[in-house]
Scaffold this active site. Structure first.
Site, short mmCIF file in Angstrom:
data_model
loop_
_atom_site.label_atom_id
_atom_site.label_comp_id
_atom_site.label_asym_id
_atom_site.label_seq_id
_atom_site.Cartn_x
_atom_site.Cartn_y
_atom_site.Cartn_z
N ASP A 1 0.82 -1.21 0.00
CA ASP A 1 0.00 0.00 0.00
C ASP A 1 0.86 1.27 0.00
OD1 ASP A 1 0.95 -0.52 2.57
OD2 ASP A 1 -1.01 -0.96 3.39
N ASP B 1 -7.87 -2.61 14.22
CA ASP B 1 -9.26 -2.86 13.78
C ASP B 1 -9.35 -4.05 12.83
OD1 ASP B 1 -8.10 -1.88 11.47
OD2 ASP B 1 -9.41 -0.13 11.28
N HIS C 1 -7.48 -4.57 10.07
CA HIS C 1 -7.14 -4.37 8.65
C HIS C 1 -5.85 -5.09 8.27
CE1 HIS C 1 -4.91 -0.49 9.91
NE2 HIS C 1 -3.97 -1.27 9.44
N GLU D 1 -9.80 -1.52 5.39
CA GLU D 1 -10.45 -1.25 6.66
C GLU D 1 -11.73 -2.09 6.78
OE1 GLU D 1 -8.76 0.12 8.79
OE2 GLU D 1 -8.18 2.20 8.42
C1 F6R Z 1 1.31 -1.37 6.13
C2 F6R Z 1 0.13 -2.18 6.28
C3 F6R Z 1 -0.70 -2.15 7.52
C4 F6R Z 1 0.10 -2.41 8.79
C5 F6R Z 1 -0.82 -2.32 10.00
C6 F6R Z 1 -0.09 -2.60 11.29
O1 F6R Z 1 1.92 -1.63 4.88
O2 F6R Z 1 -0.19 -2.86 5.36
O3 F6R Z 1 -1.70 -3.13 7.40
O4 F6R Z 1 0.68 -3.67 8.70
O5 F6R Z 1 -1.38 -1.05 10.04
O6 F6R Z 1 0.85 -1.58 11.50
P1 F6R Z 1 1.97 -1.73 12.61
O7 F6R Z 1 2.80 -2.88 12.21
O8 F6R Z 1 2.72 -0.43 12.55
O9 F6R Z 1 1.26 -1.97 13.89
#
Ligand code: F6R
Length: 259
Positions: free
Chosen positions: A66, A135, A137, A142
């Site tokens: 992303d 959440d 994702h 989301e």
């Molecule tokens: C980022 C991504 C997100 C993160 C998620 C957890 O490329 O795809 O899904 O993996 O927001 O973020 P952290 O690891 O910072 O808790």
């Protein structure tokens, strides 16, 4: 789905690095890379193996999950920049072969379609690293995301913007929009490896692994995939009803069966 509970974050990263190393050593490999904090220790361990043990990434290419929409590629928090500073700059992976969705594209919908097409043309992703949002994702899909969605623009929840504010000066600087691989796109990777650390991820992990398959918890789409390894620390495992069974299954894993 295999759930691997490790006592510490360091052991989580060793396990993830072992899995990725297996693919990298097999020669030509397409890696799916996640950003955020969860995989950072795994990237550091892979960089160490490159430096000290000669782990060779010259046969690898990579796709990111992303990108933010609304900050330039050169911004230090764009995922284009983050994956370079946290990982690519520390191994011999050709930066030109590290692709990410272009959040600055004039025609963002066309860019989303192009990104899916480029992943497909490369033969798909062999091993996809994933973090999980509080959440539920994955990528930036989301809650409510279609379980078969393709790469497209999504609007971040306020919770995700608050969670990610630690990377920016303030929550007001966190973009509202992102381009993210869809849940259908991610599901096409041949092996999904999820990393989760800390108590803050325990509810999301429990919902993803033991809850119903539901768009309300996008990570639950992993339940439909034929090859998933969830590597978590004890704190992230505290919501799992079958934690003892998962530990037992890993301890009694047939020698012939790899992650
Ligand atoms: C980022 C991504 C997100 C993160 C998620 C957890 O490329 O795809 O899904 O993996 O927001 O973020 P952290 O690891 O910072 O808790």
């Amino acid at each position: 789905m295999e759930i691997v509970i490790r006592p510490t974050a360091a052991e989580v990263h060793t396990t993830v690095a072992d899995i990725v190393e297996g693919y990298v050593r097999s020669g030509h490999v397409t890696l799916g890379l996640a950003t955020g904090s969860s995989p950072l220790g795994s990237y550091q361990e892979l960089a160490r193996r490159h430096r000290e043990e000669g782990l060779d990434f010259s046969g690898a290419r990579a796709f990111l999950l992303d990108e933010y929409v609304g900050i330039p590629k050169g911004h230090e928090q764009s995922y284009f920049s983050v994956i370079r500073s946290e990982f690519v700059d520390h191994v011999n992976l050709d930066p030109a072969l590290v692709s990410s969705p272009n959040g600055e594209a004039e025609n963002i919908d066309a860019e989303a379609r192009r990104y899916d097409a480029v992943i497909a043309a490369a033969g798909g992703v062999d091993v996809q690293l994933l973090g999980i949002g509080t959440d539920g994702h994955i990528g930036f899909n989301e809650p409510g995301s279609s379980l078969t969605s393709r790469t497209r623009v999504k609007t971040l929840t306020e919770q995700t913007r608050i969670d990610n504010a630690r990377f920016f000066d303030s929550v007001d600087d966190v973009p509202h929009h992102v381009l993210t691989q869809g849940l259908g796109t991610i599901s096409e990777a041949r092996h999904l490896v999820m990393i989760a650390l800390g108590e803050g991820k325990a509810d999301a992990i429990a919902a993803a692994v033991e809850g119903p398959l539901a768009a309300f918890c996008p990570a639950s789409v992993m339940q439909l995939h034929r090859h998933v390894t969830v590597v978590i620390d004890e704190a992230a495992a505290t919501g799992l009803k079958l934690a003892d069974y998962y530990r037992y299954a890993v301890e009694h894993k047939p020698a012939s069966q790899r992650f």
